[in-house]
Design a protein around this motif. Structure first.
Motif, PDB file in Angstrom:
ATOM      1  N   PRO A   1      46.880  40.018  53.776  1.00  0.00           N
ATOM      2  CA  PRO A   1      46.542  39.792  52.097  1.00  0.00           C
ATOM      3  C   PRO A   1      46.972  41.011  51.389  1.00  0.00           C
ATOM      4  O   PRO A   1      47.115  42.115  51.606  1.00  0.00           O
ATOM      5  N   VAL A   2      47.206  40.608  50.086  1.00  0.00           N
ATOM      6  CA  VAL A   2      47.648  41.440  48.924  1.00  0.00           C
ATOM      7  C   VAL A   2      47.032  41.232  47.656  1.00  0.00           C
ATOM      8  O   VAL A   2      46.712  39.854  47.445  1.00  0.00           O
ATOM      9  N   VAL A   3      46.915  41.911  46.715  1.00  0.00           N
ATOM     10  CA  VAL A   3      46.165  41.664  45.554  1.00  0.00           C
ATOM     11  C   VAL A   3      47.244  40.720  44.796  1.00  0.00           C
ATOM     12  O   VAL A   3      48.435  41.168  44.525  1.00  0.00           O
ATOM     13  N   GLN A   4      46.690  39.874  44.377  1.00  0.00           N
ATOM     14  CA  GLN A   4      47.590  38.656  43.381  1.00  0.00           C
ATOM     15  C   GLN A   4      47.075  38.671  41.855  1.00  0.00           C
ATOM     16  O   GLN A   4      47.994  38.529  41.176  1.00  0.00           O
ATOM     17  N   GLU A   5      45.839  38.969  41.584  1.00  0.00           N
ATOM     18  CA  GLU A   5      45.330  38.907  40.302  1.00  0.00           C
ATOM     19  C   GLU A   5      44.737  40.362  40.021  1.00  0.00           C
ATOM     20  O   GLU A   5      44.101  40.950  40.921  1.00  0.00           O
TER      21      GLU A   5
ATOM     22  N   ASP B   1      41.201  40.743  41.820  1.00  0.00           N
ATOM     23  CA  ASP B   1      41.250  40.625  43.307  1.00  0.00           C
ATOM     24  C   ASP B   1      40.806  41.959  43.621  1.00  0.00           C
ATOM     25  O   ASP B   1      40.931  42.914  43.230  1.00  0.00           O
TER      26      ASP B   1
ATOM     27  N   ILE C   1      40.814  43.735  48.074  1.00  0.00           N
ATOM     28  CA  ILE C   1      41.114  43.582  49.427  1.00  0.00           C
ATOM     29  C   ILE C   1      40.179  44.439  50.167  1.00  0.00           C
ATOM     30  O   ILE C   1      39.636  45.457  49.925  1.00  0.00           O
TER      31      ILE C   1
ATOM     32  N   GLY D   1      42.096  45.127  42.015  1.00  0.00           N
ATOM     33  CA  GLY D   1      42.903  44.858  40.897  1.00  0.00           C
ATOM     34  C   GLY D   1      42.297  45.712  39.757  1.00  0.00           C
ATOM     35  O   GLY D   1      41.211  46.261  39.647  1.00  0.00           O
TER      36      GLY D   1
ATOM     37  N   ARG E   1      41.350  38.810  51.309  1.00  0.00           N
ATOM     38  CA  ARG E   1      41.680  38.893  49.806  1.00  0.00           C
ATOM     39  C   ARG E   1      40.499  38.363  49.274  1.00  0.00           C
ATOM     40  O   ARG E   1      39.983  37.282  49.320  1.00  0.00           O
TER      41      ARG E   1
ATOM     42  N   PRO F   1      39.261  36.999  45.749  1.00  0.00           N
ATOM     43  CA  PRO F   1      39.298  36.539  44.143  1.00  0.00           C
ATOM     44  C   PRO F   1      37.790  36.785  43.479  1.00  0.00           C
ATOM     45  O   PRO F   1      37.007  36.978  43.917  1.00  0.00           O
TER      46      PRO F   1
END
Length: 396
Positions: A20-24, A27, A29, A70, A137, A139
């Protein structure tokens, strides 16, 4: 990374999947150090498969070490040890402000008409990849993760992710008065903690479960226990034990796959039928018909005293389950239920789990600790209640 994925009824596998990766900005990890198999995961293993897709990552009871955050996440940082609540909530909306994080308006799965998104728990709750994996990840990490001490075994804190606050909420909802009696149907992990919390709060607690090892564990913590298989009429037995009145509060910690009784048989037939149908047809059946085994719930209603409360923490999935409405109305029974609002109860529970005397026995619940590679065997053992299994914790 390696993760436990769903492939069909009673078919879970450890697969290699993308990290998984930081998307927002909100977020984080988390590198998972421990992740448990929940009793409600067994519903995915058996009944709720129509809402899963091959390759979905399961699991919603994780903890670990923060690897990355994030830009909007400030209360945790890389290197922190955290527990991740199973429901994903923002902490800012009206529902969260009212302590109803399981109904978070930011993460509600509106296309399904359901509440807050959950980790690893079907399309009904957002199809969010779960925590039975090497990395997760997270959220809404600006609010959700709970920072805990770097010291002590994971099991001291792990169960804050779900089953301990779920049990606490169940007892609070049961509304047992001082000196009153609490009955707990189902002495799986949530029932164990609910019973122990009831004892800790000064209630008389009676636990009901057909599995001897579960009754023995509960008895170690001051709980009276009965074997429902010894009685033709379980509610009558509980009423006899409470001077003819019934328990002030009753917790149903069993849910849709209850053991025993005609209702369980009918529910099992419906669940089996749903499992044989194409997914879209099975979803329609689940959403419009009564597919739950209701023995525990009906017994709970029968065992509660007039004017008492039935608190439901076991997961149910049917939309048209038969209910004893005349009995509920005549006895003036109150019903309280719902997904746990994890963050609401953390401040109440942290002193218990941080107490070196372990008053709730968080270190006396896990019966099986397995490496992630053995997760499929863990599911099978837990589902079959084999090898005295009560709680399985996985180590990625």
């Amino acid at each position: 990374m390696k993760a436990l994925t769903w492939h069909g009824k009673r078919d879970v596998r450890v697969d290699e999947v993308p990290d998984p990766v930081v998307q927002e900005a909100t977020d984080a990890i988390v590198r998972i150090t421990s992740t448990a198999i929940c009793g409600s995961d067994l519903h995915l293993y058996e009944v709720l498969g129509p809402y899963l897709t091959t390759g979905d990552i399961l699991g919603h009871e994780p903890m670990g070490i923060v690897e990355e955050v994030g830009s909007a996440v400030t209360h945790i940082a890389p290197g922190d040890r955290v527990v991740v609540p199973f429901n994903i909530s923002c902490g800012r909306c009206t529902m969260c402000a009212e302590g109803l994080q399981s109904q978070c308006e930011t993460t509600q799965v509106r296309e399904k008409g359901t509440g807050a998104a959950l980790f690893g728990y079907t399309s009904l709750y957002g199809s969010v990849p779960g925590g039975q994996a090497e990395y997760l990840r997270v959220p809404q990490a600006h609010y959700g993760p709970i920072k805990v001490s770097p010291d002590g075994p994971d099991e001291r804190y792990l169960f804050l992710s779900d089953i301990l606050p779920t049990a606490w909420q169940a007892v609070q909802y049961a509304a047992v008065p001082e000196g009153g009696t609490l009955a707990v149907f189902g002495l799986g992990p949530v029932g164990q903690f609910a019973a122990r919390i009831g004892v800790r709060l000064g209630h008389r607690v009676i636990g009901v479960d057909p599995v001897p090892e579960r009754r023995a564990m509960a008895a170690r913590h001051g709980v009276e226990t009965i074997d429902p298989d010894r009685f033709d009429d379980v509610p009558a037995a509980l009423i006899d034990l409470t001077a003819g009145s019934g328990a002030h509060g009753v917790i149903d910690a069993v849910g849709m796959e209850a053991h025993g009784g005609a209702g369980a048989t009918a529910g099992k037939i419906a669940q089996t039928a749903a499992g044989l149908l194409p997914d879209r047809v099975a979803q329609k059946l689940i959403e419009t018909a009564g597919v739950d085994r209701l023995t525990a719930l009906h017994d709970a209603i029968g065992a509660v005293r007039r004017g008492g409360t039935v608190s439901i923490s076991g997961v149910y999935g049917g939309q048209a389950d038969p209910m004893p409405m005349m009995q509920l109305f005549d006895k003036q029974v109150q019903l309280r239920m719902g997904q746990c609002n994890v963050r609401r109860w953390i401040d109440d529970l942290l002193p218990f789990v941080e107490d070196p005397t372990d008053p709730l026995g968080v270190l006396d619940l896990t019966t099986h600790r397995l490496p992630m590679a053995e997760a499929p065997a863990g599911y099978k053992t837990f589902q079959e209640k084999a090898d005295d299994c009560i709680k399985v914790v996985l180590t990625p």
